[in-house]
Design an enzyme around this catalytic site. Structure first.
Site, PDB file in Angstrom:
ATOM      1  N   HIS A 185      55.691  -0.978 -49.955  1.00  0.00           N
ATOM      2  CA  HIS A 185      54.708  -0.727 -48.893  1.00  0.00           C
ATOM      3  C   HIS A 185      55.260   0.127 -47.758  1.00  0.00           C
ATOM      4  CE1 HIS A 185      50.951  -2.131 -46.686  1.00  0.00           C
ATOM      5  NE2 HIS A 185      50.542  -2.021 -47.926  1.00  0.00           N
ATOM      6  N   HIS A 285      45.423   5.618 -56.318  1.00  0.00           N
ATOM      7  CA  HIS A 285      45.400   4.544 -55.317  1.00  0.00           C
ATOM      8  C   HIS A 285      43.947   4.212 -54.985  1.00  0.00           C
ATOM      9  CE1 HIS A 285      45.872   3.120 -51.013  1.00  0.00           C
ATOM     10  NE2 HIS A 285      46.802   2.395 -51.617  1.00  0.00           N
TER      11      HIS A 285
END
Length: 382
Positions: A185, A285
């Site tokens: 992340h 994504h």
């Protein structure tokens, strides 16, 4: 055919929808959102409307080029997300006007369906192993998790152990043949990323995502090239020019452009084709809503290097609405054996429940990323 209006709808849990109308009654939908900055993107869409209203919506390449190149300043997350939603809606209009799905306009399908993965959390690791087992029981063959909590540049070994124990619990819960994606992340800095990438190798991960922020990837090239674990990144890159530098390094195995952030179908398709030339896989994504997911599936249909698709059903960030709430026929996203079929309806292949969109837009949202801090009080990457 001429565009007559662009209307945005800020809807829970954290999304922004766009409807483009035409003088022939054909409408298109897009999802031009940057999570946590929906209002800013909506303002950018309103400004870009000056280039679109009154124009033929079928001239997509020209309209994209005008929106991108007519401004002296270009690129970046806000502008490219605004262009993305408009572009998606224009493709939706063109497909509906011709009565064909978008993928047919892009050259047709190379696949009938695509593998998907299920999010199992991990921001604050807890019951992720149980969530992984439940996802497999629902038929998924791959899962993804956030790998760590906040980490300092140089942190203590117990943080590393916590990550390893969490991943080990998931591997033991799902067995050796289920794909596990571990997302750093962007919250891990280079010194700790080097450690974690090496220590995670025994778990035979499907990929490690964003081992460091994309702007720091060049400092980790040797580690990323030499690990047997595939490296994925790209959700915070916004154009083919951003991806060009990353692909040229040879250190990335999977790119993850977001068609709601990287200029829509028009640009995402070019990025995907460019990656194929480097023998790099595509995993779009998509932690967003139904329009974004439908967009991804239309792109996946025709991209040979697409291997798996993210989707937000049950994702831990979306608590007040799910993506199925906003479509009239939720079966379009039915999953079987961890796969979802490519929608075959006209345009993006979904029917947006406009009445419900308007109802939820009356509530709206003001979603923001959590703000994390280290023990010393300094801000931590989320």
């Amino acid at each position: 055919m001429k565009v007559t209006s662009l209307t945005t709808y800020t809807v829970p849990p954290r999304w922004l929808f766009l409807k483009i109308e035409t003088d022939e009654g054909v409408t298109g939908w897009g999802e031009p959102v940057l999570e946590g900055r929906a209002a800013t993107v909506a303002a950018a869409v309103e400004e870009l409307a000056d280039y679109v209203v009154g124009q033929d919506p079928r001239n997509i390449e020209d309209l994209w080029t005008v929106m991108y190149r007519a401004g002296f300043y270009r690129g970046g997350p806000i502008m490219m997300s605004a262009i993305a939603g408009i572009d998606q809606a224009l493709w939706d209009i063109k497909g509906k006007a011709l009565g064909v799905p978008v993928h047919e306009l892009l050259g047709g399908k190379v696949r009938e369906s695509i593998r998907t993965y299920s999010w199992i959390g991990g921001d604050r690791p807890g019951e992720t192993a149980a969530a992984a087992r439940a996802a497999v029981d629902r038929g998924f063959t791959a899962v993804k998790m956030n790998g760590t909590e906040e980490l300092q540049y140089i942190d203590t070994w117990d943080k590393v152990e916590r990550c390893l124990e969490n991943v080990q619990a998931i591997r033991e819960a799902v067995g050796p043949n289920i794909g596990i994606g571990v997302d750093f992340h962007g919250r891990v800095h280079k010194p700790m990323a080097k450690v974690l990438i090496k220590e995670l190798e025994p778990f035979k991960l499907m990929f490690i995502e964003e081992p460091v922020l994309s702007e720091h990837a060049s400092s980790l090239l040797d580690v990323m090239r030499n690990t047997p674990t595939p490296i994925a990144l790209g959700e915070r890159l916004y154009s083919r020019w951003d991806f060009k530098e990353i692909l040229a390094t040879g250190a990335v195995d999977i790119i993850q452009p977001d068609p709601s952030h990287c200029g829509g179908i028009t640009e995402a398709r070019k990025i995907a084709n460019m990656a194929e030339a480097y023998d790099v896989a595509l995993a779009l994504h998509c932690p967003l809503g139904p329009i974004a997911l439908a967009t991804c599936l239309q792109i996946d249909a025709g991209c040979y290097n697409a291997f798996i698709q993210e989707q937000s059903l049950g994702i831990h960030y979306n608590t007040s609405n799910d993506l199925l709430d906003y479509v009239t026929d939720p079966s379009v996203f039915d999953y079987q054996d961890g796969m979802v079929k490519i929608p075959g309806g006209p345009g993006l292949g979904i029917d947006v429940n406009e009445e419900y969109v308007v109802e939820r837009a009356a509530e709206g949202h003001r979603w923001r990323n959590p703000v994390w801090r280290h023990k010393d009080g300094s801000v931590a990457e989320w």
